[in-house]
Design a protein around this motif. Structure first.
Motif, PDB file in Angstrom:
ATOM      1  N   VAL A 193      39.009  19.389  33.376  1.00  0.00           N
ATOM      2  CA  VAL A 193      38.512  20.416  34.285  1.00  0.00           C
ATOM      3  C   VAL A 193      37.297  21.060  33.633  1.00  0.00           C
ATOM      4  O   VAL A 193      37.358  21.489  32.486  1.00  0.00           O
ATOM      5  CB  VAL A 193      39.599  21.481  34.563  1.00  0.00           C
ATOM      6  CG1 VAL A 193      39.056  22.601  35.432  1.00  0.00           C
ATOM      7  CG2 VAL A 193      40.822  20.847  35.196  1.00  0.00           C
ATOM      8  N   LYS A 194      36.202  21.109  34.339  1.00  0.00           N
ATOM      9  CA  LYS A 194      34.992  21.752  33.819  1.00  0.00           C
ATOM     10  C   LYS A 194      35.189  23.264  33.824  1.00  0.00           C
ATOM     11  O   LYS A 194      35.904  23.806  34.657  1.00  0.00           O
ATOM     12  CB  LYS A 194      33.776  21.384  34.678  1.00  0.00           C
ATOM     13  CG  LYS A 194      33.551  19.896  34.801  1.00  0.00           C
ATOM     14  CD  LYS A 194      32.946  19.345  33.556  1.00  0.00           C
ATOM     15  CE  LYS A 194      32.580  17.884  33.771  1.00  0.00           C
ATOM     16  NZ  LYS A 194      32.589  17.124  32.589  1.00  0.00           N
ATOM     17  N   TRP A 195      34.508  23.945  32.893  1.00  0.00           N
ATOM     18  CA  TRP A 195      34.747  25.381  32.741  1.00  0.00           C
ATOM     19  C   TRP A 195      34.422  26.204  33.991  1.00  0.00           C
ATOM     20  O   TRP A 195      35.157  27.154  34.276  1.00  0.00           O
ATOM     21  CB  TRP A 195      34.057  25.941  31.498  1.00  0.00           C
ATOM     22  CG  TRP A 195      32.574  26.118  31.601  1.00  0.00           C
ATOM     23  CD1 TRP A 195      31.610  25.264  31.174  1.00  0.00           C
ATOM     24  CD2 TRP A 195      31.894  27.225  32.193  1.00  0.00           C
ATOM     25  NE1 TRP A 195      30.369  25.765  31.468  1.00  0.00           N
ATOM     26  CE2 TRP A 195      30.517  26.976  32.093  1.00  0.00           C
ATOM     27  CE3 TRP A 195      32.309  28.404  32.798  1.00  0.00           C
ATOM     28  CZ2 TRP A 195      29.554  27.847  32.561  1.00  0.00           C
ATOM     29  CZ3 TRP A 195      31.350  29.283  33.285  1.00  0.00           C
ATOM     30  CH2 TRP A 195      29.992  29.009  33.158  1.00  0.00           C
ATOM     31  N   PRO A 196      33.396  25.882  34.784  1.00  0.00           N
ATOM     32  CA  PRO A 196      33.187  26.707  35.990  1.00  0.00           C
ATOM     33  C   PRO A 196      34.352  26.610  36.980  1.00  0.00           C
ATOM     34  O   PRO A 196      34.740  27.603  37.592  1.00  0.00           O
ATOM     35  CB  PRO A 196      31.907  26.145  36.609  1.00  0.00           C
ATOM     36  CG  PRO A 196      31.195  25.456  35.485  1.00  0.00           C
ATOM     37  CD  PRO A 196      32.294  24.918  34.610  1.00  0.00           C
ATOM     38  N   ILE A 197      34.908  25.412  37.088  1.00  0.00           N
ATOM     39  CA  ILE A 197      36.067  25.223  37.970  1.00  0.00           C
ATOM     40  C   ILE A 197      37.255  26.016  37.431  1.00  0.00           C
ATOM     41  O   ILE A 197      37.991  26.658  38.191  1.00  0.00           O
ATOM     42  CB  ILE A 197      36.439  23.725  38.088  1.00  0.00           C
ATOM     43  CG1 ILE A 197      35.261  22.922  38.615  1.00  0.00           C
ATOM     44  CG2 ILE A 197      37.695  23.536  38.931  1.00  0.00           C
ATOM     45  CD1 ILE A 197      34.923  23.117  40.054  1.00  0.00           C
ATOM     46  N   ALA A 198      37.458  25.993  36.116  1.00  0.00           N
ATOM     47  CA  ALA A 198      38.549  26.741  35.503  1.00  0.00           C
ATOM     48  C   ALA A 198      38.403  28.236  35.765  1.00  0.00           C
ATOM     49  O   ALA A 198      39.378  28.919  36.096  1.00  0.00           O
ATOM     50  CB  ALA A 198      38.601  26.459  34.007  1.00  0.00           C
ATOM     51  N   ALA A 199      37.196  28.744  35.624  1.00  0.00           N
ATOM     52  CA  ALA A 199      36.958  30.170  35.869  1.00  0.00           C
ATOM     53  C   ALA A 199      37.249  30.515  37.327  1.00  0.00           C
ATOM     54  O   ALA A 199      37.895  31.529  37.616  1.00  0.00           O
ATOM     55  CB  ALA A 199      35.533  30.535  35.484  1.00  0.00           C
ATOM     56  N   VAL A 200      36.788  29.670  38.239  1.00  0.00           N
ATOM     57  CA  VAL A 200      37.033  29.909  39.666  1.00  0.00           C
ATOM     58  C   VAL A 200      38.533  29.855  39.962  1.00  0.00           C
ATOM     59  O   VAL A 200      39.051  30.680  40.726  1.00  0.00           O
ATOM     60  CB  VAL A 200      36.254  28.895  40.532  1.00  0.00           C
ATOM     61  CG1 VAL A 200      36.726  28.915  41.981  1.00  0.00           C
ATOM     62  CG2 VAL A 200      34.760  29.177  40.453  1.00  0.00           C
ATOM     63  N   LEU A 201      39.238  28.908  39.361  1.00  0.00           N
ATOM     64  CA  LEU A 201      40.681  28.825  39.579  1.00  0.00           C
ATOM     65  C   LEU A 201      41.389  30.092  39.094  1.00  0.00           C
ATOM     66  O   LEU A 201      42.307  30.580  39.763  1.00  0.00           O
ATOM     67  CB  LEU A 201      41.256  27.585  38.899  1.00  0.00           C
ATOM     68  CG  LEU A 201      40.956  26.266  39.612  1.00  0.00           C
ATOM     69  CD1 LEU A 201      41.348  25.082  38.735  1.00  0.00           C
ATOM     70  CD2 LEU A 201      41.644  26.206  40.956  1.00  0.00           C
ATOM     71  N   ASP A 202      40.976  30.629  37.952  1.00  0.00           N
ATOM     72  CA  ASP A 202      41.572  31.885  37.491  1.00  0.00           C
ATOM     73  C   ASP A 202      41.304  33.014  38.482  1.00  0.00           C
ATOM     74  O   ASP A 202      42.204  33.795  38.809  1.00  0.00           O
ATOM     75  CB  ASP A 202      41.046  32.260  36.099  1.00  0.00           C
ATOM     76  CG  ASP A 202      41.743  31.503  34.979  1.00  0.00           C
ATOM     77  OD1 ASP A 202      42.781  30.857  35.224  1.00  0.00           O
ATOM     78  OD2 ASP A 202      41.243  31.572  33.845  1.00  0.00           O
ATOM     79  N   VAL A 203      40.074  33.102  38.972  1.00  0.00           N
ATOM     80  CA  VAL A 203      39.728  34.139  39.956  1.00  0.00           C
ATOM     81  C   VAL A 203      40.573  33.963  41.216  1.00  0.00           C
ATOM     82  O   VAL A 203      41.129  34.934  41.750  1.00  0.00           O
ATOM     83  CB  VAL A 203      38.220  34.105  40.284  1.00  0.00           C
ATOM     84  CG1 VAL A 203      37.902  34.955  41.508  1.00  0.00           C
ATOM     85  CG2 VAL A 203      37.409  34.567  39.079  1.00  0.00           C
ATOM     86  N   VAL A 204      40.701  32.736  41.689  1.00  0.00           N
ATOM     87  CA  VAL A 204      41.496  32.470  42.892  1.00  0.00           C
ATOM     88  C   VAL A 204      42.948  32.879  42.677  1.00  0.00           C
ATOM     89  O   VAL A 204      43.562  33.496  43.561  1.00  0.00           O
ATOM     90  CB  VAL A 204      41.378  30.989  43.314  1.00  0.00           C
ATOM     91  CG1 VAL A 204      42.417  30.619  44.369  1.00  0.00           C
ATOM     92  CG2 VAL A 204      39.970  30.699  43.817  1.00  0.00           C
ATOM     93  N   MET A 205      43.516  32.567  41.521  1.00  0.00           N
ATOM     94  CA  MET A 205      44.906  32.927  41.250  1.00  0.00           C
ATOM     95  C   MET A 205      45.093  34.449  41.279  1.00  0.00           C
ATOM     96  O   MET A 205      46.088  34.960  41.798  1.00  0.00           O
ATOM     97  CB  MET A 205      45.367  32.374  39.901  1.00  0.00           C
ATOM     98  CG  MET A 205      45.389  30.866  39.808  1.00  0.00           C
ATOM     99  SD  MET A 205      46.394  30.090  41.082  1.00  0.00           S
ATOM    100  CE  MET A 205      45.185  29.065  41.874  1.00  0.00           C
TER     101      MET A 205
END
Length: 125
Positions: free
Chosen positions: A4-16
């Motif tokens: 998982v690329k870091w921008p996707i990881a950051a977005v996933l945390d925000v979504v959660m």
């Protein structure tokens, strides 16, 4: 890393975090659930940002892997609750417990799923 690329990881945390806030606000039948969810989410988003910065500073890599991401989860909850307290928002014990469990399950959960999928891909390759 788990693919998982870091921008996707950051977005996933925000979504959660936004999902946590939205579910919480919906359970209270708020008049303006979107605005109320944003009001609930922002202290936790600030905590997640603090966690990301800490992990990046200490480990020199984004908190994508499970072993690297637990500080993000704990700071999300800790900073979020501290900001809520300072701003006069509720920090009832039951809310702290629910927030800790929900955010832990969802923020660590997507990482665990990504890890399992990455291992499955390499096992079949």
């Amino acid at each position: 890393m788990v693919g998982v690329k870091w921008p996707i990881a950051a977005v996933l945390d925000v979504v959660m975090i936004l999902v946590f806030a939205a579910i919480g606000r919906a359970s209270h039948h708020e008049a303006s659930p979107v605005l109320d969810a944003c009001g609930t989410a922002w202290p936790f988003l600030a905590g997640a940002a603090a966690g990301w910065v800490l992990v990046l500073a200490v480990r020199r890599e984004p908190p994508i892997a499970l072993v690297a991401s637990w500080p993000v989860w704990l700071l999300t909850v800790g900073v979020g609750m501290a900001v809520r307290h300072v701003t006069g928002r509720g920090v009832a014990v039951s809310f702290v417990i629910v927030a800790t469990l929900f955010l832990g399950l969802f923020m660590m959960g997507w990482r665990a799923i990504a890890l399992l999928l990455a291992r499955r891909r390499t096992a079949t390759a």
